[in-house]
Design a protein around this motif. Sequence first.
Motif, mmCIF file in Angstrom:
data_model
loop_
_atom_site.group_PDB
_atom_site.id
_atom_site.type_symbol
_atom_site.label_atom_id
_atom_site.label_comp_id
_atom_site.label_asym_id
_atom_site.label_seq_id
_atom_site.Cartn_x
_atom_site.Cartn_y
_atom_site.Cartn_z
ATOM 1 N N ILE A 124 1.143 12.511 -18.047
ATOM 2 C CA ILE A 124 1.755 11.128 -17.489
ATOM 3 C C ILE A 124 3.105 11.303 -17.638
ATOM 4 N N GLN A 125 3.503 10.523 -16.330
ATOM 5 C CA GLN A 125 5.067 10.411 -16.268
ATOM 6 C C GLN A 125 5.563 9.202 -16.788
ATOM 7 N N SER A 126 6.897 9.026 -17.035
ATOM 8 C CA SER A 126 7.354 7.852 -17.691
ATOM 9 C C SER A 126 7.154 6.646 -16.719
ATOM 10 N N ASP A 127 7.062 6.826 -15.273
ATOM 11 C CA ASP A 127 7.078 5.655 -14.666
ATOM 12 C C ASP A 127 5.867 5.375 -13.952
ATOM 13 N N ILE A 128 4.809 5.995 -14.316
ATOM 14 C CA ILE A 128 3.394 6.163 -13.686
ATOM 15 C C ILE A 128 3.104 4.677 -13.966
ATOM 16 N N GLU A 129 1.899 4.096 -12.994
ATOM 17 C CA GLU A 129 1.443 2.873 -13.111
ATOM 18 C C GLU A 129 0.064 3.351 -13.735
ATOM 19 N N ILE B 210 -0.867 1.329 -21.054
ATOM 20 C CA ILE B 210 -1.444 0.651 -20.064
ATOM 21 C C ILE B 210 -0.361 -0.263 -19.834
ATOM 22 N N ASN B 211 0.076 -0.125 -18.115
ATOM 23 C CA ASN B 211 1.292 -1.261 -18.212
ATOM 24 C C ASN B 211 1.019 -2.307 -16.996
ATOM 25 N N ARG B 212 -0.367 -2.208 -16.535
ATOM 26 C CA ARG B 212 -0.839 -3.114 -15.636
ATOM 27 C C ARG B 212 -2.297 -3.586 -16.057
ATOM 28 N N LEU B 213 -2.544 -4.969 -15.963
ATOM 29 C CA LEU B 213 -3.769 -5.242 -16.245
ATOM 30 C C LEU B 213 -4.536 -6.062 -15.003
ATOM 31 N N SER B 214 -5.731 -5.659 -14.919
ATOM 32 C CA SER B 214 -6.491 -6.443 -13.756
ATOM 33 C C SER B 214 -7.562 -7.167 -14.530
ATOM 34 N N ILE B 215 -7.171 -8.487 -14.483
ATOM 35 C CA ILE B 215 -8.134 -9.643 -15.116
ATOM 36 C C ILE B 215 -9.361 -10.067 -14.076
ATOM 37 N N ARG C 264 3.215 -6.823 -15.162
ATOM 38 C CA ARG C 264 2.215 -6.530 -13.846
ATOM 39 C C ARG C 264 0.887 -7.034 -14.199
ATOM 40 N N ILE C 265 0.471 -7.829 -13.621
ATOM 41 C CA ILE C 265 -0.852 -8.600 -14.007
ATOM 42 C C ILE C 265 -1.860 -8.812 -12.573
ATOM 43 N N ASN C 266 -2.829 -8.524 -12.427
ATOM 44 C CA ASN C 266 -3.632 -9.013 -11.125
ATOM 45 C C ASN C 266 -4.587 -9.770 -11.575
ATOM 46 N N LEU C 267 -5.168 -10.845 -10.883
ATOM 47 C CA LEU C 267 -6.138 -11.684 -11.281
ATOM 48 C C LEU C 267 -7.153 -11.493 -9.912
ATOM 49 N N SER D 171 -0.481 -2.556 -5.670
ATOM 50 C CA SER D 171 -1.250 -1.760 -6.665
ATOM 51 C C SER D 171 -1.075 -0.424 -6.041
ATOM 52 N N HIS D 172 -0.079 0.381 -6.829
ATOM 53 C CA HIS D 172 0.151 1.787 -6.193
ATOM 54 C C HIS D 172 -1.175 2.557 -6.079
ATOM 55 N N HIS D 173 -2.104 2.220 -7.085
ATOM 56 C CA HIS D 173 -3.457 3.103 -7.165
ATOM 57 C C HIS D 173 -4.244 2.608 -5.746
ATOM 58 N N ASN D 174 -4.596 1.704 -5.685
ATOM 59 C CA ASN D 174 -5.432 1.123 -4.586
ATOM 60 C C ASN D 174 -4.582 1.580 -3.327
ATOM 61 N N LEU D 175 -3.324 1.215 -3.268
ATOM 62 C CA LEU D 175 -2.896 1.535 -1.961
ATOM 63 C C LEU D 175 -2.738 2.947 -1.742
ATOM 64 N N ASN D 176 -2.695 3.842 -2.581
ATOM 65 C CA ASN D 176 -3.263 5.320 -2.484
ATOM 66 C C ASN D 176 -4.447 5.883 -1.983
ATOM 67 N N TYR D 177 -5.494 5.161 -2.403
ATOM 68 C CA TYR D 177 -7.038 5.076 -1.701
ATOM 69 C C TYR D 177 -6.706 4.671 -0.274
ATOM 70 N N TRP D 178 -6.446 3.470 0.115
ATOM 71 C CA TRP D 178 -6.229 3.028 1.337
ATOM 72 C C TRP D 178 -5.500 3.804 2.353
ATOM 73 N N ARG D 179 -4.517 4.545 1.850
ATOM 74 C CA ARG D 179 -3.577 5.406 2.626
ATOM 75 C C ARG D 179 -4.130 6.911 2.869
ATOM 76 N N PHE D 180 -5.310 7.119 2.263
ATOM 77 C CA PHE D 180 -6.104 8.282 2.366
ATOM 78 C C PHE D 180 -5.574 9.526 1.482
ATOM 79 N N GLY D 181 -5.005 8.808 0.367
ATOM 80 C CA GLY D 181 -4.387 9.767 -0.793
ATOM 81 C C GLY D 181 -5.445 10.644 -1.411
#
Length: 372
Positions: free
Chosen positions: A86-91, A114-119, A155-158, A243-253
């Motif tokens: 884990i890096q210090s700035d990771i989502e 954990i620095n982002r919640l998806s409710i 950082r919160i998603n609903l 969402s950095h994580h989901n965007l990585n999926y969608w960009r074919f990471g």
Amino acid sequence: MTIPLSLYIHLPWCVKKCPYCDFNAHPLKEDTPKELYIEHLIEDLNSHYDVLTQRKLHSIFIGGGTPSVFTANELQPLFSALKPFIQSDIEITMEANPGVLDCSQFPEYRQLGINRLSIGGQSFDQGSLQALGRFHSATQTHQAIRLAKTAGFKRINLDLMYGTPHQSLSQALYDLELFLSYEIEHLSWYQLNIEPNTKFAVQKPHIPASEIIDSIDHHGRKILQQAGYRPYEISAWTQNQPSHHNLNYWRFGDYLGIGCGAHSKLTLSNQITRIIKQKHPKAYLTKPKVQQQENIPSDQILLEFAINFFRTTDKMYFNDFESYTSIPKQILINQLKKYLPSDWIEITQSYFRLTPQGQRYYNEICLRLSKA
């Protein structure tokens, strides 16, 4: 360029499986082996040690099921095992549902890293929640957002769903108005779909007419855009960061998946490999964890890329496309021009993307490219 690498962690249990849910989720029982499952997750994680030490993790997403049925104390051994990667700035995102146990843990989850919640609120309307088979109340949806903010989450998603049983235009737009009142960074606003192998597929609910759903979509988009939110994917809206994580999926990471049923996609020496773990928790705990591993045939890569990337409103630069897929850009250009109308796709010397018109025909685009 180095393709970004994300990590997905699957925690498969939830209090009750919703009638619309087709995810790999299982009702929580008194004898659920949570501690043993965490031990196997750590073993699964360590099996990917070579990849994890060669490439920095771009993001981590803990999904389910309902991950927040695990307490922070139960998750602590897993986070200790994750620490070297884990890096210090990771989502680091975790899904959580409104509810007493879930919300009481928010401060402890933040202390874990954990620095982002998806409710998973789905609605602020009690009738809609009952129609969807949700076990939490509308009051608890409000409480979850307030407690997440009080715990210090910036950082919160609903999650909000529309086109729910018997829903009217005014009910759907009222959900959006309440969302906007909380000034949350991110919204996942998506239409209810009836998926195979769900309770709703057997006992079909009364879904609003297509004219009502179209009206909800039209007016809802206007409301969100006027409030300063931008859609960067079919159902994802943000006022700040995506969402950095989901965007990585969608960009074919690339991504690693640990836990039952988790998928991995890894690019190694210009070959894309798919790994699927045992789907059922019992099999995951008792059998070799890898259920299936295969290289994606080169003639399927373009379609898989399109299914993911064309969900977004982004530009894709040809240099990045070639790095992610190992497909020469001219092959892509030829296929796009052959199968898609010119007003669906914007192609320049350096990048391509769907036009607003093309975004309306996402399903048709994937269908056409599947026959290429």
